[in-house]
Design a protein around this motif. Structure first.
Motif, PDB file in Angstrom:
ATOM      1  N   SER A 173      14.459  13.703   1.037  1.00  0.00           N
ATOM      2  CA  SER A 173      13.845  15.074   0.913  1.00  0.00           C
ATOM      3  C   SER A 173      14.256  15.940   1.937  1.00  0.00           C
ATOM      4  N   TYR A 174      13.547  17.197   2.060  1.00  0.00           N
ATOM      5  CA  TYR A 174      14.003  17.948   3.218  1.00  0.00           C
ATOM      6  C   TYR A 174      13.199  17.323   4.686  1.00  0.00           C
ATOM      7  N   LEU A 175      12.211  16.409   4.329  1.00  0.00           N
ATOM      8  CA  LEU A 175      11.639  15.702   5.325  1.00  0.00           C
ATOM      9  C   LEU A 175      12.618  14.481   6.019  1.00  0.00           C
ATOM     10  N   THR A 176      13.190  14.117   5.235  1.00  0.00           N
ATOM     11  CA  THR A 176      14.498  13.023   5.686  1.00  0.00           C
ATOM     12  C   THR A 176      15.268  13.377   6.782  1.00  0.00           C
ATOM     13  N   LYS A 177      15.456  14.808   6.863  1.00  0.00           N
ATOM     14  CA  LYS A 177      16.262  15.443   7.861  1.00  0.00           C
ATOM     15  C   LYS A 177      15.579  15.459   9.304  1.00  0.00           C
ATOM     16  N   GLU A 178      14.312  15.695   9.003  1.00  0.00           N
ATOM     17  CA  GLU A 178      13.227  15.669  10.163  1.00  0.00           C
ATOM     18  C   GLU A 178      13.258  14.088  10.735  1.00  0.00           C
ATOM     19  N   ILE A 179      12.971  13.370   9.905  1.00  0.00           N
ATOM     20  CA  ILE A 179      12.733  11.877  10.300  1.00  0.00           C
ATOM     21  C   ILE A 179      14.056  11.433  11.213  1.00  0.00           C
ATOM     22  N   LEU A 180      15.410  11.838  10.424  1.00  0.00           N
ATOM     23  CA  LEU A 180      16.556  11.525  10.995  1.00  0.00           C
ATOM     24  C   LEU A 180      16.839  11.988  12.487  1.00  0.00           C
ATOM     25  N   ASP A 181      16.332  13.254  12.505  1.00  0.00           N
ATOM     26  CA  ASP A 181      16.447  14.005  13.920  1.00  0.00           C
ATOM     27  C   ASP A 181      15.465  13.119  14.929  1.00  0.00           C
ATOM     28  N   ILE A 182      14.232  12.514  14.348  1.00  0.00           N
ATOM     29  CA  ILE A 182      13.501  11.772  15.462  1.00  0.00           C
ATOM     30  C   ILE A 182      14.117  10.740  15.970  1.00  0.00           C
ATOM     31  N   LEU A 183      14.484   9.906  14.757  1.00  0.00           N
ATOM     32  CA  LEU A 183      15.166   8.568  14.801  1.00  0.00           C
ATOM     33  C   LEU A 183      16.493   8.602  16.055  1.00  0.00           C
ATOM     34  N   GLU A 212      16.806  10.963  18.150  1.00  0.00           N
ATOM     35  CA  GLU A 212      16.374  11.506  19.628  1.00  0.00           C
ATOM     36  C   GLU A 212      15.588  10.243  20.359  1.00  0.00           C
ATOM     37  N   GLU A 213      15.088   9.480  19.480  1.00  0.00           N
ATOM     38  CA  GLU A 213      14.530   8.066  20.110  1.00  0.00           C
ATOM     39  C   GLU A 213      15.616   6.983  20.121  1.00  0.00           C
ATOM     40  N   GLY A 214      16.768   7.222  19.638  1.00  0.00           N
ATOM     41  CA  GLY A 214      17.751   6.120  19.493  1.00  0.00           C
ATOM     42  C   GLY A 214      17.700   4.899  19.006  1.00  0.00           C
ATOM     43  N   ILE A 215      16.874   5.078  17.730  1.00  0.00           N
ATOM     44  CA  ILE A 215      16.604   3.687  16.830  1.00  0.00           C
ATOM     45  C   ILE A 215      17.152   3.747  15.399  1.00  0.00           C
ATOM     46  N   LYS A 216      17.025   2.993  14.730  1.00  0.00           N
ATOM     47  CA  LYS A 216      17.631   2.637  13.511  1.00  0.00           C
ATOM     48  C   LYS A 216      16.525   2.307  12.499  1.00  0.00           C
ATOM     49  N   LYS A 227      23.779  10.545   3.189  1.00  0.00           N
ATOM     50  CA  LYS A 227      25.292  10.379   3.967  1.00  0.00           C
ATOM     51  C   LYS A 227      25.137  10.490   5.407  1.00  0.00           C
ATOM     52  N   ARG A 228      24.278  11.370   5.979  1.00  0.00           N
ATOM     53  CA  ARG A 228      24.116  11.266   7.514  1.00  0.00           C
ATOM     54  C   ARG A 228      23.307  10.056   7.744  1.00  0.00           C
ATOM     55  N   ALA A 229      22.341   9.548   7.159  1.00  0.00           N
ATOM     56  CA  ALA A 229      21.773   8.320   7.461  1.00  0.00           C
ATOM     57  C   ALA A 229      22.544   7.159   7.865  1.00  0.00           C
ATOM     58  N   TYR A 230      23.495   7.076   6.718  1.00  0.00           N
ATOM     59  CA  TYR A 230      24.447   6.029   6.520  1.00  0.00           C
ATOM     60  C   TYR A 230      25.234   6.210   7.854  1.00  0.00           C
ATOM     61  N   ASN A 231      25.847   7.364   8.069  1.00  0.00           N
ATOM     62  CA  ASN A 231      26.760   7.748   9.132  1.00  0.00           C
ATOM     63  C   ASN A 231      26.304   7.419  10.400  1.00  0.00           C
ATOM     64  N   SER A 232      24.730   7.635  10.657  1.00  0.00           N
ATOM     65  CA  SER A 232      24.132   7.294  11.858  1.00  0.00           C
ATOM     66  C   SER A 232      23.836   5.948  12.295  1.00  0.00           C
ATOM     67  N   GLY A 233      23.867   4.795  11.209  1.00  0.00           N
ATOM     68  CA  GLY A 233      23.980   3.680  11.242  1.00  0.00           C
ATOM     69  C   GLY A 233      22.518   2.920  10.678  1.00  0.00           C
ATOM     70  N   THR A 239       3.494  11.660   7.903  1.00  0.00           N
ATOM     71  CA  THR A 239       4.425  10.370   8.268  1.00  0.00           C
ATOM     72  C   THR A 239       5.373  11.175   9.220  1.00  0.00           C
ATOM     73  N   VAL A 240       5.852  12.118   9.254  1.00  0.00           N
ATOM     74  CA  VAL A 240       6.873  12.833  10.229  1.00  0.00           C
ATOM     75  C   VAL A 240       6.192  12.994  11.443  1.00  0.00           C
ATOM     76  N   ASN A 241       4.833  13.481  11.392  1.00  0.00           N
ATOM     77  CA  ASN A 241       4.082  13.845  12.572  1.00  0.00           C
ATOM     78  C   ASN A 241       3.554  12.405  13.285  1.00  0.00           C
ATOM     79  N   ALA A 242       3.521  11.420  12.315  1.00  0.00           N
ATOM     80  CA  ALA A 242       3.143  10.313  13.310  1.00  0.00           C
ATOM     81  C   ALA A 242       4.299   9.486  13.622  1.00  0.00           C
TER      82      ALA A 242
END
Ligand SMILES: [Zn+2]
Length: 466
Positions: free
Chosen positions: A273-283, A285-289, A302-308, A432-435
């Protein structure tokens, strides 16, 4: 016969005697003549004010020989008469005095707000309000005249009878208030040795100067290589010299001995969903998978997959009544999402999660024993299914309460297990995004490593209940 002389002499004597008698009578009359006086011609409206009548003559007070009456109504302004009935000796007459009932009382003006009132330099005074009332006219607030006069405001008012009053408010053009300095994040932070201290920031707002965050001076350092307590001081001074200050205490501690033993697998269901984008941004920034159990492909997948991150399958419809009514329906739905993801990233996913988990009992409503058959069927087709052992409960009643989500997760973590954390990234999971960031920071600070699900991940499964 009397002579003419004698006659004239007698006439003369008679005239003298009459004159004397008349004079005596006049004298007596003038001594007895009543004088009636009133002491005023106006009296105050509705008060204790009254008039006094005095009756006297040259000889004495004759008040007891008069009767006083009037038609005065003190509750009404107007012209009235006081009638004095004189009945004294041979005097018989009424004397009438005009008397007016008047409003002599000044109206009252009252100020709301401050007096003196402090106003920011170079700003206008915002009227804080006032009221005016009169004993006769009542509320005459609307008759108040306001006049600005240098450092004063004069509020004047006149009642309908012309009585005036005024009151002054003094205005002092001076900023006396200190700015409000707010720290973002906790003012008491505990971090482990050799971790990174991240400044969460601050804001400074001044009543007169506005946002003066850029004037905040931060002093103090945190040496994360050394155990100890550090203080960061934040100070700001506004244009008028008012100062605000705040401290943040940072305690650097030795890492616990278990540090580095635990893994956390963050898993997100029901997206994208649109929140997936925000979650991917946080992940990022924090450098985690992490791992996404998706209901479709798409840009964010696609972005999530390409980010590992690991892409895994949930189902397409997520409708219990459909997917759990038959094995055929379940696989239809699974194939739909598999195709959709394949179109986005070009691979067939092998990790799956059953809607509601493998332990769900809702499937009993649609097909008895279907879960027992499905867990075998998916395995036979080469899928590996995962449940979870840390529930953020973000799909529960407090789904938007990021504090509860945070606490549910951190309380569920353990260094003695493979932590598979259930979370959701469908559109209604803002909490979830906020936490998320705090959960990641907690994990990092407590020696966990974050991983995406791979073939090496130990499976975590509930028992089958249908
Ligand atoms: Zn789900």
């Amino acid at each position: 016969m009397k002579s003419d002389m004698e006659v004239d002499n007698m006439k003369f004597k008679k005239t003298i005697i009459i004159s004397i008698v008349i004079s005596v009578i006049l004298l007596i009359c003038s001594l007895l003549l009543p004088n009636i006086n009133i002491d005023k011609d106006t009296i105050g409206y509705n008060g204790n004010d009254t008039y006094n009548i005095k009756a006297y003559n040259t000889i004495r007070d004759i008040n007891k020989y008069i009767k006083i009456s009037d038609n005065i109504d003190k509750k009404m302004l107007g012209n009235y008469q006081v009638t004095v009935k004189v009945r004294y000796l041979f005097y018989r007459y009424n004397k009438v005095f005009d008397i007016k009932v008047v409003d002599k009382v000044k109206p009252e003006v009252e100020l709301k707000g401050n007096n003196p009132s402090y106003v920011c330099p170079n700003k206008d005074y915002d009227e804080e309000g006032y009221t005016a009332s009169d004993d006769y006219d009542g509320d005459i607030t609307d008759k108040v005249n306001i006049e600005k006069n240098g450092n004063f405001i004069i509020y004047s008012v006149k009642d309908s009878s012309g009585n005036k009053n005024e009151i002054r408010r003094s205005i002092i053009f001076e900023d006396k208030e200190e700015p409000s300095l707010t720290l973002i994040g906790d003012d008491n932070i505990v971090i482990y040795k050799n971790s990174k201290y991240i400044e969460k920031g601050y804001t400074a707002i001044d009543k007169c100067d506005g946002d003066i965050t850029d004037k905040v001076i931060v002093t103090g350092t945190v040496d994360t290589n050394k155990v100890g307590t550090y203080t960061i001081n934040y100070k700001v001074v506004d244009n008028s010299g008012n100062e605000a200050s705040a401290d943040r205490k940072i305690t650097v501690r030795e890492r616990p001995s278990y540090y580095g033993n635990g893994s956390i697998y963050l898993t997100f269901d029901d997206g994208p969903s649109y929140l997936t984008k925000e979650i991917l941004d946080i992940l990022d920034e924090e450098g985690i998978k992490a791992t996404f159990f998706v209901t479709s492909g798409g840009e964010y997948v696609k972005r999530a997959y390409n980010s590992g991150h690991t892409i895994a399958l949930h189902t397409s419809s997520h409708k219990y009544s459909y997917v759990y009514s038959s094995e055929e329906n379940y696989f239809n739905d699974l194939n739909t999402v598999s195709d959709s993801v394949y179109n986005s990233i070009g691979i067939r996913c092998k990790f799956i999660r059953f809607p509601g988990g493998s332990s769900n009992t809702i499937s009993r409503n649609y097909n008895k024993g279907i879960m027992s058959r499905l867990v075998n069927a998916v395995t036979n087709k080469g899928y590996v299914y995962f449940d979870w052992n840390v529930d953020s409960n973000d799909a529960g009643g407090d789904g938007n309460n990021s504090n509860k989500i945070y606490n549910n997760v951190i309380n569920g973590l353990s260094h003695n297990k493979t932590n598979i954390v259930l979370m959701h990234d469908s559109a209604n999971h803002r909490g979830t995004v906020n936490a998320l960031r705090d959960i990641i920071r907690y994990g990092k600070d407590n020696g966990y490593s974050f991983k995406a699900i791979t073939n090496d991940t130990p499976v975590v499964r509930h028992g089958v209940n249908n």
